[in-house]
Design an enzyme around this catalytic site. Structure first.
Site, PDB file in Angstrom:
ATOM      1  CB  THR A   1      -3.544  15.578  -2.106  1.00 30.03           C
ATOM      2  OG1 THR A   1      -4.233  14.499  -2.730  1.00 30.03           O
ATOM      3  CG2 THR A   1      -4.527  16.319  -1.223  1.00 30.03           C
TER       4      THR A   1
ATOM      5  NE  ARG B   1      -9.214   6.071  -4.408  1.00 34.41           N
ATOM      6  CZ  ARG B   1      -8.490   7.093  -3.966  1.00 34.41           C
ATOM      7  NH1 ARG B   1      -8.400   8.193  -4.668  1.00 34.41           N
ATOM      8  NH2 ARG B   1      -7.871   7.009  -2.816  1.00 34.41           N
TER       9      ARG B   1
ATOM     10  CB  SER C   1     -10.249  11.235  -3.519  1.00 32.74           C
ATOM     11  OG  SER C   1      -9.473  12.018  -2.658  1.00 32.74           O
ATOM     12  CG  ASP C   2      -8.426  11.531   1.457  1.00 37.38           C
ATOM     13  OD1 ASP C   2      -7.856  11.032   0.458  1.00 37.38           O
ATOM     14  OD2 ASP C   2      -7.977  12.513   2.070  1.00 37.38           O
TER      15      ASP C   2
ATOM     16  CB  THR D   1      -1.621  14.519   1.259  1.00 34.92           C
ATOM     17  OG1 THR D   1      -1.312  13.924  -0.006  1.00 34.92           O
ATOM     18  CG2 THR D   1      -0.382  14.504   2.123  1.00 34.92           C
ATOM     19  N   GLY D   2      -2.242  11.514   1.132  1.00 37.90           N
ATOM     20  CA  GLY D   2      -1.850  10.118   1.319  1.00 37.90           C
ATOM     21  C   GLY D   2      -2.857   9.193   0.662  1.00 37.90           C
TER      22      GLY D   2
ATOM     23  N   GLY E   1      -6.112   7.630   0.184  1.00 37.74           N
ATOM     24  CA  GLY E   1      -7.451   8.011   0.630  1.00 37.74           C
ATOM     25  C   GLY E   1      -8.147   6.937   1.446  1.00 37.74           C
TER      26      GLY E   1
HETATM   27  N1  ASP Z   1      -5.556  11.446  -0.797  1.00 34.01           N
HETATM   28  C1  ASP Z   1      -5.582  11.390  -2.243  1.00 34.01           C
HETATM   29  C2  ASP Z   1      -6.472  10.265  -2.683  1.00 34.01           C
HETATM   30  O1  ASP Z   1      -6.446   9.209  -2.096  1.00 34.01           O
HETATM   31  C3  ASP Z   1      -4.241  11.207  -2.877  1.00 34.01           C
HETATM   32  C4  ASP Z   1      -3.084  11.924  -2.265  1.00 34.01           C
HETATM   33  O2  ASP Z   1      -3.218  12.611  -1.271  1.00 34.01           O
HETATM   34  O3  ASP Z   1      -1.979  11.828  -2.802  1.00 34.01           O
HETATM   35  O4  ASP Z   1      -7.157  10.444  -3.649  1.00 34.01           O
END
Ligand code: ASP
Length: 293
Positions: free
Chosen positions: A156, A184, A186-187, A205-206, A208
């Protein structure tokens, strides 16, 4: 106080990122933050976050645009959003396929009444708006997919900018967490992953699902709006994330020009630039507790 900018490229996935890739990501971040700052000097914050995130999407080292991760059915679906701190307009695309720069499709929706589009509707809109067909897959991602490596948490990208007028904007773009069930969400194209107003902007990021559970970006921004310092807002919000061992990181910039960054697990890739000083990365060490996970 002059204009300034902060960008991120998601997390280093420590077990899968070699030193050469790390260095390449760091070099790319420095190059992109400097080019985006030069752009910011002659453009608005809103235009600049779209420019910076487009550069990050075009760099195949990051999991957004070209080089996005592949979902469990072998298809790449990307999500991106843009928000303007002054008008509070938010636009996004969710699970869009076959476009080069999802963030640009999102930006083009800022002027529309229906400003967040998903799936095939988003793709049809993009084609009708002149965004050409483009395959964002790179061989490395196909190899990872075929080896079923499941490299979750890889990426991200995002940006928050403060322009000469004192206006803030934020943009975020992702290829998702990899191997997800088609459909699905994502956030990254929600206000949990990307939020800004006239006081503060945040890009996350992280995982979601974890980011959505605490409404991470919008909560940090709301706390700053209500009088918390950026650090207090971060501390309180990340404490909530920690209560269920959530995995996330966030960059921020407030109206006073203060940069913010926190990650729940090492290490987010990020860089900021104010025209003189360049800040790079988290690069903190794992705690013993984190190493055990
Ligand atoms: N936040 C993103 C998701 O969950 C993935 C990421 O940030 O690595 O789709």
């Amino acid at each position: 106080m002059g204009p300034r900018i902060i960008i991120h490229g998601g997390f280093f996935s420590e077990s899968h990122t070699d030193e050469i890739t790390k260095k390449a990501k760091q070099d790319a971040m420095e190059d992109i933050v400097r080019r985006s700052y030069a752009y910011l000097l002659e453009h608005t914050a809103l235009e600049t976050v779209v420019y910076a995130v487009s550069l990050l999407e075009d760099c195949e080292l990051f999991n957004a645009g070209t080089g996005s991760q592949i979902q469990s059915d072998g298809v790449i679906r990307m999500s991106a959003s843009v928000m303007d701190g002054i008008s509070k307009k938010f636009a996004g695309v969710i699970n869009i396929e076959n476009v080069k720069n999802p963030v640009q499709v999102a930006a083009s929706l800022l002027s529309k009444e229906d400003s967040v589009l998903g799936g095939t509707g988003a793709l049809h809109y993009a084609r009708s708006a002149g965004f050409e067909a483009y395959d964002p897959e790179i061989p490395q991602r196909r190899l990872e997919y075929e080896a079923k490596l499941g490299l979750a948490r890889l990426g991200t990208v995002g940006c928050v900018a403060l322009d000469i007028q004192g206006d803030l904007a934020a943009a975020t773009s992702t290829g998702g967490k990899g191997f997800e069930i088609p459909g699905r969400i994502s956030d990254s194209a929600t206000t949990a992953g990307n939020f800004v107003n006239e006081y503060c902007g945040v890009s996350c990021t992280g995982v979601g699902e974890d980011i959505l559970r605490v409404a991470l970006a919008s909560k940090i921004v709301t706390r700053v709006t209500d009088g918390f310092s950026l650090q207090e807002a971060y501390d309180k919000t990340f404490a909530e994330l920690k209560s269920f061992d959530g995995f996330a990181g966030a960059i921020a910039l407030d109206k006073n020009g203060s940069f913010g960054h926190t990650d729940s697990h090492p290490s987010m890739v990020y860089a900021w630039f104010d025209g003189e000083n360049l800040g790079m990365f988290g690069n903190r060490e794992y705690t013993e507790e984190e190493q055990a996970v």
